[in-house]
Scaffold this motif. Structure first.
Motif, short mmCIF file in Angstrom:
data_model
loop_
_atom_site.label_atom_id
_atom_site.label_comp_id
_atom_site.label_asym_id
_atom_site.label_seq_id
_atom_site.Cartn_x
_atom_site.Cartn_y
_atom_site.Cartn_z
N VAL A 98 9.44 -18.71 -5.56
CA VAL A 98 9.95 -18.05 -4.36
C VAL A 98 9.96 -16.54 -4.53
CG1 VAL A 98 11.96 -17.78 -2.86
CG2 VAL A 98 11.32 -20.06 -3.70
N MET A 99 10.44 -16.08 -5.68
CA MET A 99 10.50 -14.63 -5.92
C MET A 99 9.11 -14.02 -5.93
SD MET A 99 12.56 -12.62 -8.89
CE MET A 99 14.09 -13.32 -8.25
N GLY A 100 8.15 -14.70 -6.57
CA GLY A 100 6.79 -14.21 -6.58
C GLY A 100 6.21 -14.10 -5.19
N ALA A 101 6.49 -15.09 -4.34
CA ALA A 101 6.00 -15.07 -2.97
C ALA A 101 6.63 -13.94 -2.17
CB ALA A 101 6.28 -16.42 -2.30
N VAL A 102 7.95 -13.75 -2.36
CA VAL A 102 8.66 -12.70 -1.62
C VAL A 102 8.13 -11.32 -1.99
CG1 VAL A 102 10.90 -11.56 -1.39
CG2 VAL A 102 10.76 -14.05 -1.27
N PHE A 103 7.77 -11.12 -3.26
CA PHE A 103 7.24 -9.83 -3.69
C PHE A 103 5.77 -9.67 -3.33
CE2 PHE A 103 10.56 -9.28 -7.30
CZ PHE A 103 11.46 -8.80 -6.36
N GLY A 108 -0.57 6.85 8.97
CA GLY A 108 -1.83 7.43 9.37
C GLY A 108 -2.86 7.61 8.27
N ASN A 109 -2.53 7.36 6.99
CA ASN A 109 -3.48 7.61 5.92
C ASN A 109 -3.95 6.30 5.31
OD1 ASN A 109 -4.34 8.14 3.00
ND2 ASN A 109 -4.27 10.20 3.87
N ILE A 110 -5.24 6.02 5.44
CA ILE A 110 -5.80 4.76 4.99
C ILE A 110 -5.69 4.60 3.48
CG2 ILE A 110 -7.96 3.46 4.81
CD1 ILE A 110 -8.75 4.74 7.52
N TYR A 111 -6.10 5.63 2.74
CA TYR A 111 -6.14 5.55 1.29
C TYR A 111 -4.76 5.32 0.70
CZ TYR A 111 -8.67 6.54 -3.10
OH TYR A 111 -9.28 6.43 -4.33
N GLU A 112 -3.74 5.99 1.24
CA GLU A 112 -2.39 5.84 0.73
C GLU A 112 -1.84 4.45 1.00
OE1 GLU A 112 0.01 8.91 2.38
OE2 GLU A 112 -0.97 10.53 1.26
N LEU A 113 -2.14 3.90 2.18
CA LEU A 113 -1.66 2.56 2.50
C LEU A 113 -2.16 1.54 1.48
CD1 LEU A 113 -2.11 2.51 6.38
CD2 LEU A 113 0.04 2.13 5.18
N VAL A 114 -3.43 1.64 1.10
CA VAL A 114 -4.01 0.70 0.15
C VAL A 114 -3.40 0.89 -1.23
CG1 VAL A 114 -6.14 -0.01 -1.00
CG2 VAL A 114 -6.16 0.51 1.44
N GLY A 115 -3.25 2.14 -1.68
CA GLY A 115 -2.68 2.41 -2.99
C GLY A 115 -1.27 1.89 -3.11
N GLU A 116 -0.45 2.06 -2.07
CA GLU A 116 0.92 1.59 -2.10
C GLU A 116 0.99 0.07 -2.22
OE1 GLU A 116 2.60 3.14 1.44
OE2 GLU A 116 2.61 5.22 0.74
N SER A 117 0.11 -0.63 -1.55
CA SER A 117 0.15 -2.09 -1.58
C SER A 117 -0.17 -2.62 -2.97
CB SER A 117 -0.85 -2.66 -0.55
OG SER A 117 -2.18 -2.35 -0.90
N SER A 118 -1.11 -1.98 -3.68
CA SER A 118 -1.46 -2.43 -5.03
C SER A 118 -0.36 -2.11 -6.03
CB SER A 118 -2.77 -1.78 -5.47
OG SER A 118 -3.84 -2.18 -4.64
N ALA A 119 0.29 -0.94 -5.89
CA ALA A 119 1.36 -0.56 -6.81
C ALA A 119 2.50 -1.57 -6.76
CB ALA A 119 1.87 0.84 -6.48
N LEU A 120 2.80 -2.08 -5.60
CA LEU A 120 3.91 -3.02 -5.45
C LEU A 120 3.69 -4.28 -6.28
CD1 LEU A 120 5.65 -3.78 -2.06
CD2 LEU A 120 5.30 -5.57 -3.73
N SER A 121 2.47 -4.81 -6.27
CA SER A 121 2.21 -6.03 -7.03
C SER A 121 2.11 -5.74 -8.53
CB SER A 121 0.93 -6.72 -6.55
OG SER A 121 -0.18 -5.85 -6.66
N LEU A 122 1.69 -4.54 -8.90
CA LEU A 122 1.60 -4.19 -10.32
C LEU A 122 2.97 -4.22 -10.98
CD1 LEU A 122 0.11 -3.11 -12.84
CD2 LEU A 122 0.49 -0.81 -11.94
N VAL A 123 3.98 -3.64 -10.34
CA VAL A 123 5.30 -3.51 -10.97
C VAL A 123 6.08 -4.82 -10.95
CG1 VAL A 123 5.40 -1.06 -10.39
CG2 VAL A 123 6.44 -2.70 -8.84
N SER A 124 5.64 -5.81 -10.18
CA SER A 124 6.44 -7.03 -10.07
C SER A 124 5.72 -8.29 -10.53
CB SER A 124 6.90 -7.23 -8.61
OG SER A 124 5.78 -7.35 -7.74
N LEU A 125 4.39 -8.38 -10.40
CA LEU A 125 3.70 -9.65 -10.60
C LEU A 125 2.71 -9.67 -11.77
CD1 LEU A 125 2.91 -10.44 -6.84
CD2 LEU A 125 4.83 -11.27 -8.21
N PHE A 126 2.17 -8.52 -12.13
CA PHE A 126 1.12 -8.50 -13.15
C PHE A 126 1.64 -9.01 -14.50
CE2 PHE A 126 -1.19 -6.41 -16.60
CZ PHE A 126 -2.50 -6.76 -16.30
N VAL A 127 2.77 -8.50 -14.94
CA VAL A 127 3.30 -8.87 -16.26
C VAL A 127 3.68 -10.36 -16.31
CG1 VAL A 127 5.15 -8.46 -17.92
CG2 VAL A 127 4.04 -6.53 -16.79
N PRO A 128 4.39 -10.91 -15.30
CA PRO A 128 4.68 -12.36 -15.34
C PRO A 128 3.42 -13.22 -15.36
CG PRO A 128 6.14 -11.27 -13.79
CD PRO A 128 5.13 -10.25 -14.20
#
Length: 465
Positions: free
Chosen positions: A115-120, A376-396
């Motif tokens: 559940v936590m993985g899905a929520v993140f 309004g910034n395409i590049y920033e939107l994509v970067g932010e989405s990847s950072a979120l999964s890095l800090v929460s899901l990559f290590v588990p």
């Protein structure tokens, strides 16, 4: 004439998606194309999903402004991610025959981790999908100035919802193959046209000193930011559902692994085309740099090229946007349906589960379109989405696959502490990249949580025997 072509292309894509929908009879068909994709479809689906507006419009504008160091995150980091998936993730996960990443967290760490993985995971996609919808709005506004950008954004969202809702992964895979052909052919011919206008040697010579520098200047902080750029998508997108679905949709394990390597090579090669086009546009028409730079290539093609070049370029751009948007919508929708909604109802028929997945597609797309309306910034939107999964899901994920002592307590701690540390660092606006702070905290929490639980687990096992 160009507008007519765009309309016909969009209608053709929708029709192809609906045709592919005839193959969908159950959840496995909708989410994973029945686990039956051959190598060429699995490769094109993975490539096309990654090759989106952030590559054609976002990365090219960053490259024109900041040089090679400005595009480490994408395309270099994105290609790295696909290689890492092929080396470390594809084989062990394909053997488990799962539908979502969160299914893996449930099997390895338990229900709470699922559940936590899905929520993140789900929110990490909103920025990525929003970037594609924003690009559709920008594009349609350029082609039809009387059409407001927001209206174009919602038109694009409706189109993606339409064929993804009906055809799921089968629709995405088949349309992605067609779109891959259009992307490569269109960008290649536009690049040849630009080279005929200004020789590549002149383009290179016109750039300032250090423009093509691949490594940062001396100084530890510059290297820290450089490493963070590689990690944002390079590691952050490894535990993402869209790549996972393509791995699981392949017809066998060997196809799953090969498709990620081939897609990485295609991505890095084809991504060089918009980078060159953007740089050539900067040399030929420097006046365009005064406008919104992420519109550099579309403005150049629209204002200074002939109709055939416009048709080829906008066909490639539309293909890139639609392929990425559809895959990025289906991925979190599958997680929502399978790991958050389905467990609430206990035993469900396959038809009921399929309905839940389709409703989830609509919900994710609408939420992402709403997000795009405020950013309004395409590049920033994509970067932010990847950072979120890095800090929460990559290590588990990697800990669960390759560290036997990784435990439920370590997994949950890694997700929550990593996310919390990242959010705090973002709020404090630290000079040290917040993403690396969150990533380091995630590793530490996994180690501490797992090592503290390991003695208790060993005692419980010995008492049970």
């Amino acid at each position: 004439m160009l507008i007519l072509f765009v309309i016909l292309y969009l209608c053709g894509t929708l029709a192809l998606g609906f045709w592919a929908g005839r193959r969908v009879h159950n959840v496995a068909d909708f989410a994973l194309a029945g686990r039956n994709l051959p190598l060429f479809l699995a490769t094109s689906a993975t490539f096309a999903t990654w090759f989106g507006t952030e590559t054609v419009m976002g990365a090219s504008s960053e490259f024109a402004q900041h040089g090679l160091l400005g595009v480490i995150e994408d395309p270099f980091g994105a290609a790295l991610c696909l290689v890492l998936v092929g080396v470390f993730v594809a084989k062990p996960l394909y053997k488990l025959q799962l539908i979502t990443f969160s299914d893996y967290f449930r099997i390895r760490f338990g229900k709470s981790a699922e559940v936590m993985g899905a929520v993140f995971m789900v929110p990490s996609y909103f920025g990525w999908v929003a970037a594609q919808f924003l690009a559709i709005g920008i594009l349609l506004n350029q082609l039809i100035p009387a059409l407001p950008m927001m209206a174009g954004l919602w038109i694009g969202a409706a189109l993606v919802i339409g064929y993804t809702y009906v055809g799921g992964m089968w629709a995405i895979s088949i349309t992605d193959f067609v779109q891959t052909v259009v992307i490569i052919g269109g960008l290649l011919l536009v690049a040849i046209f630009m080279a005929s206008q200004v020789p590549p040697g002149e383009v290179v010579a016109a750039q300032p000193e250090g423009f093509f520098q691949f490594f940062p200047e001396r100084g530890w902080m510059s290297w820290v930011h450089y490493i963070a750029a590689w990690m944002t998508i390079g590691l952050g997108s490894v535990p993402q559902q869209d790549v996972f679905q393509r791995v699981m949709a392949a017809k066998n394990e060997k196809t799953a692994i090969r498709s990620t390597f081939l897609a990485a090579g295609m991505y890095l090669t084809v991504a060089a085309l918009p980078l060159f086009i953007g740089l050539a546009a900067k040399v030929l028409h420097p006046d365009l740099m005064d406008d919104d730079v992420q519109d550099l290539i579309p403005n150049m093609v629209f204002q200074y090229s002939n109709l055939p070049i416009q048709v080829l370029f906008f066909g490639a751009l539309i293909s890139a946007i639609l392929s990425t948007a559809s895959g990025a919508v289906l991925a979190p929708a599958t997680v929502v349906g399978e790991n958050l909604i389905k467990p609430l109802y206990g035993q469900l028929s396959d038809a009921a589960q399929l309905k839940i997945l389709r409703i989830s597609v609509v919900g994710v797309a609408l939420a992402s379109a709403a997000m795009a309306s405020f950013r309004g910034n395409i590049y920033e939107l994509v970067g932010e989405s990847s950072a979120l999964s890095l800090v929460s899901l990559f290590v588990p994920l990697l800990g669960g696959l390759y560290w036997k002592r990784a435990s439920t307590a370590g997994c949950v701690a890694s997700m929550t502490v990593g996310m919390a540390a990242w959010l705090v660092a973002m709020w404090m606006d630290t000079e040290f990249p917040p993403m690396l702070i969150g990533f380091g905290a995630s590793i530490l929490a996994m180690l501490v949580g797992s090592l503290m639980e390991f003695p208790r687990r060993k005692r419980a096992e010995s008492e049970a025997t």
